[in-house]
Design a protein around this motif. Structure first.
Motif, PDB file in Angstrom:
ATOM      1  N   ASP A  92     -62.448 -59.482  -9.896  1.00  0.00           N
ATOM      2  CA  ASP A  92     -61.551 -59.806 -11.000  1.00  0.00           C
ATOM      3  C   ASP A  92     -61.769 -58.936 -12.236  1.00  0.00           C
ATOM      4  OD1 ASP A  92     -61.407 -63.424 -10.422  1.00  0.00           O
ATOM      5  OD2 ASP A  92     -60.300 -61.752  -9.526  1.00  0.00           O
ATOM      6  N   SER A  93     -63.001 -58.589 -12.507  1.00  0.00           N
ATOM      7  CA  SER A  93     -63.313 -57.882 -13.753  1.00  0.00           C
ATOM      8  C   SER A  93     -62.758 -56.451 -13.792  1.00  0.00           C
ATOM      9  CB  SER A  93     -64.818 -57.852 -13.996  1.00  0.00           C
ATOM     10  OG  SER A  93     -65.471 -57.154 -12.948  1.00  0.00           O
ATOM     11  N   VAL A  94     -62.341 -55.904 -12.655  1.00  0.00           N
ATOM     12  CA  VAL A  94     -61.834 -54.526 -12.650  1.00  0.00           C
ATOM     13  C   VAL A  94     -60.357 -54.448 -12.267  1.00  0.00           C
ATOM     14  CG1 VAL A  94     -64.137 -53.718 -12.034  1.00  0.00           C
ATOM     15  CG2 VAL A  94     -62.388 -53.928 -10.244  1.00  0.00           C
ATOM     16  N   LYS A  95     -59.755 -55.565 -11.926  1.00  0.00           N
ATOM     17  CA  LYS A  95     -58.344 -55.569 -11.531  1.00  0.00           C
ATOM     18  C   LYS A  95     -57.485 -55.003 -12.656  1.00  0.00           C
ATOM     19  CE  LYS A  95     -58.414 -59.355  -8.189  1.00  0.00           C
ATOM     20  NZ  LYS A  95     -58.035 -60.765  -7.917  1.00  0.00           N
ATOM     21  N   GLY A  96     -56.574 -54.113 -12.286  1.00  0.00           N
ATOM     22  CA  GLY A  96     -55.690 -53.487 -13.256  1.00  0.00           C
ATOM     23  C   GLY A  96     -56.296 -52.271 -13.938  1.00  0.00           C
ATOM     24  N   ARG A  97     -57.590 -52.044 -13.741  1.00  0.00           N
ATOM     25  CA  ARG A  97     -58.258 -50.894 -14.371  1.00  0.00           C
ATOM     26  C   ARG A  97     -58.774 -49.898 -13.346  1.00  0.00           C
ATOM     27  NH1 ARG A  97     -62.800 -51.504 -17.137  1.00  0.00           N
ATOM     28  NH2 ARG A  97     -63.542 -53.339 -15.993  1.00  0.00           N
ATOM     29  N   PHE A  98     -59.258 -50.393 -12.211  1.00  0.00           N
ATOM     30  CA  PHE A  98     -59.827 -49.534 -11.175  1.00  0.00           C
ATOM     31  C   PHE A  98     -58.875 -49.451  -9.987  1.00  0.00           C
ATOM     32  CE2 PHE A  98     -64.666 -50.207 -12.096  1.00  0.00           C
ATOM     33  CZ  PHE A  98     -64.452 -49.867 -13.429  1.00  0.00           C
ATOM     34  N   THR A  99     -58.900 -48.297  -9.320  1.00  0.00           N
ATOM     35  CA  THR A  99     -58.085 -48.109  -8.118  1.00  0.00           C
ATOM     36  C   THR A  99     -58.903 -47.397  -7.057  1.00  0.00           C
ATOM     37  OG1 THR A  99     -56.068 -47.906  -9.448  1.00  0.00           O
ATOM     38  CG2 THR A  99     -55.968 -47.144  -7.168  1.00  0.00           C
ATOM     39  N   ILE A 100     -58.954 -47.989  -5.878  1.00  0.00           N
ATOM     40  CA  ILE A 100     -59.618 -47.356  -4.746  1.00  0.00           C
ATOM     41  C   ILE A 100     -58.561 -46.695  -3.868  1.00  0.00           C
ATOM     42  CG2 ILE A 100     -59.566 -49.448  -3.303  1.00  0.00           C
ATOM     43  CD1 ILE A 100     -62.287 -48.584  -2.158  1.00  0.00           C
ATOM     44  N   SER A 101     -58.916 -45.542  -3.315  1.00  0.00           N
ATOM     45  CA  SER A 101     -58.000 -44.844  -2.416  1.00  0.00           C
ATOM     46  C   SER A 101     -58.826 -44.038  -1.429  1.00  0.00           C
ATOM     47  CB  SER A 101     -57.053 -43.930  -3.197  1.00  0.00           C
ATOM     48  OG  SER A 101     -57.780 -42.934  -3.908  1.00  0.00           O
ATOM     49  N   ARG A 102     -58.158 -43.550  -0.384  1.00  0.00           N
ATOM     50  CA  ARG A 102     -58.875 -42.765   0.609  1.00  0.00           C
ATOM     51  C   ARG A 102     -58.001 -41.609   1.067  1.00  0.00           C
ATOM     52  NH1 ARG A 102     -60.662 -46.799   4.987  1.00  0.00           N
ATOM     53  NH2 ARG A 102     -61.510 -44.910   5.959  1.00  0.00           N
ATOM     54  N   ASP A 103     -58.671 -40.514   1.402  1.00  0.00           N
ATOM     55  CA  ASP A 103     -58.004 -39.323   1.911  1.00  0.00           C
ATOM     56  C   ASP A 103     -58.635 -39.000   3.248  1.00  0.00           C
ATOM     57  OD1 ASP A 103     -57.166 -36.715   2.526  1.00  0.00           O
ATOM     58  OD2 ASP A 103     -57.043 -36.155   0.424  1.00  0.00           O
ATOM     59  N   LYS A 104     -57.922 -39.313   4.329  1.00  0.00           N
ATOM     60  CA  LYS A 104     -58.494 -39.129   5.649  1.00  0.00           C
ATOM     61  C   LYS A 104     -58.704 -37.657   5.977  1.00  0.00           C
ATOM     62  CE  LYS A 104     -56.739 -43.494   7.449  1.00  0.00           C
ATOM     63  NZ  LYS A 104     -55.917 -44.173   8.465  1.00  0.00           N
ATOM     64  N   ALA A 105     -57.854 -36.804   5.453  1.00  0.00           N
ATOM     65  CA  ALA A 105     -58.001 -35.370   5.726  1.00  0.00           C
ATOM     66  C   ALA A 105     -59.292 -34.820   5.139  1.00  0.00           C
ATOM     67  CB  ALA A 105     -56.797 -34.611   5.174  1.00  0.00           C
ATOM     68  N   LYS A 106     -59.747 -35.435   4.033  1.00  0.00           N
ATOM     69  CA  LYS A 106     -60.958 -34.966   3.363  1.00  0.00           C
ATOM     70  C   LYS A 106     -62.160 -35.863   3.640  1.00  0.00           C
ATOM     71  CE  LYS A 106     -58.493 -32.692  -0.423  1.00  0.00           C
ATOM     72  NZ  LYS A 106     -58.315 -32.602  -1.902  1.00  0.00           N
ATOM     73  N   ASN A 107     -61.968 -36.908   4.471  1.00  0.00           N
ATOM     74  CA  ASN A 107     -63.062 -37.850   4.761  1.00  0.00           C
ATOM     75  C   ASN A 107     -63.692 -38.377   3.475  1.00  0.00           C
ATOM     76  OD1 ASN A 107     -62.612 -37.445   7.442  1.00  0.00           O
ATOM     77  ND2 ASN A 107     -64.614 -36.598   7.905  1.00  0.00           N
ATOM     78  N   THR A 108     -62.855 -38.703   2.528  1.00  0.00           N
ATOM     79  CA  THR A 108     -63.338 -39.078   1.201  1.00  0.00           C
ATOM     80  C   THR A 108     -62.633 -40.341   0.707  1.00  0.00           C
ATOM     81  OG1 THR A 108     -63.819 -36.766   0.657  1.00  0.00           O
ATOM     82  CG2 THR A 108     -63.609 -38.298  -1.183  1.00  0.00           C
ATOM     83  N   VAL A 109     -63.394 -41.183   0.049  1.00  0.00           N
ATOM     84  CA  VAL A 109     -62.841 -42.347  -0.651  1.00  0.00           C
ATOM     85  C   VAL A 109     -63.097 -42.161  -2.140  1.00  0.00           C
ATOM     86  CG1 VAL A 109     -64.942 -43.728  -0.404  1.00  0.00           C
ATOM     87  CG2 VAL A 109     -62.750 -44.864  -0.719  1.00  0.00           C
ATOM     88  N   TYR A 110     -62.134 -42.603  -2.941  1.00  0.00           N
ATOM     89  CA  TYR A 110     -62.195 -42.402  -4.392  1.00  0.00           C
ATOM     90  C   TYR A 110     -62.185 -43.735  -5.119  1.00  0.00           C
ATOM     91  CZ  TYR A 110     -60.648 -37.730  -2.987  1.00  0.00           C
ATOM     92  OH  TYR A 110     -60.539 -36.506  -2.390  1.00  0.00           O
ATOM     93  N   LEU A 111     -62.747 -43.725  -6.308  1.00  0.00           N
ATOM     94  CA  LEU A 111     -62.642 -44.863  -7.217  1.00  0.00           C
ATOM     95  C   LEU A 111     -62.223 -44.322  -8.573  1.00  0.00           C
ATOM     96  CD1 LEU A 111     -62.936 -47.875  -7.711  1.00  0.00           C
ATOM     97  CD2 LEU A 111     -65.320 -47.464  -8.365  1.00  0.00           C
ATOM     98  N   GLN A 112     -60.963 -44.536  -8.897  1.00  0.00           N
ATOM     99  CA  GLN A 112     -60.449 -44.156 -10.212  1.00  0.00           C
ATOM    100  C   GLN A 112     -60.704 -45.299 -11.179  1.00  0.00           C
ATOM    101  OE1 GLN A 112     -58.960 -41.204 -11.282  1.00  0.00           O
ATOM    102  NE2 GLN A 112     -59.119 -42.146 -13.306  1.00  0.00           N
TER     103      GLN A 112
END
Length: 124
Positions: A62-82
């Motif tokens: 709850d404390s990060v909802k609306g502020r943080f975004t997780i995503s993944r790029d399968k081509a780069k084998n990478t997950v991100y946290l914005q």
């Protein structure tokens, strides 16, 4: 065996943004549920967010909802946290992890592999 290497941490001011990256190797990234945890000084490690194998389902504490975004790029084998609109209480070591399954609130017991962690410090 899966190796996870985080990067992108650092010092940021309140209200600023950072993007963390987690590069995975050693196994088929596309089949892994991924997540982020964090641990502040003197506190237990806590769940932040998780993303499904397809990337179509995500969960956030709850404390990060609306502020943080997780995503993944399968081509780069990478997950991100914005991380946007950072607050001093976001200060912690952030850990990337592979999870046994996807559920709204993961626990450290759900983790199969951990990254080494990256420090995020938000100044007031």
């Amino acid at each position: 065996q899966v190796q996870l290497v985080e990067s992108g941490g650092g010092l940021e001011q309140t209200g600023g943004s950072l993007r963390l990256s987690c590069a995975a190797s050693g196994r088929t990234f596309a089949s892994l549920v991924m997540g982020w945890f964090r641990q502040a000084p003197g506190k237990e490690r806590e769940f932040v967010t998780a993303i499904s194998v397809s990337g179509g389902t995500t969960y956030y504490t709850d404390s990060v909802k609306g502020r943080f975004t997780i995503s993944r790029d399968k081509a780069k084998n990478t997950v991100y946290l914005q991380m946007n609109s950072l607050k001093p209480e976001d200060t912690a070591v952030y850990y990337c992890a592979t999870l046994r399954w996807l559920r709204p609130v993961a626990t450290p017991q759900d983790v199969v592999y951990w990254g080494q962690g990256t420090q995020v410090t938000v100044s007031s």
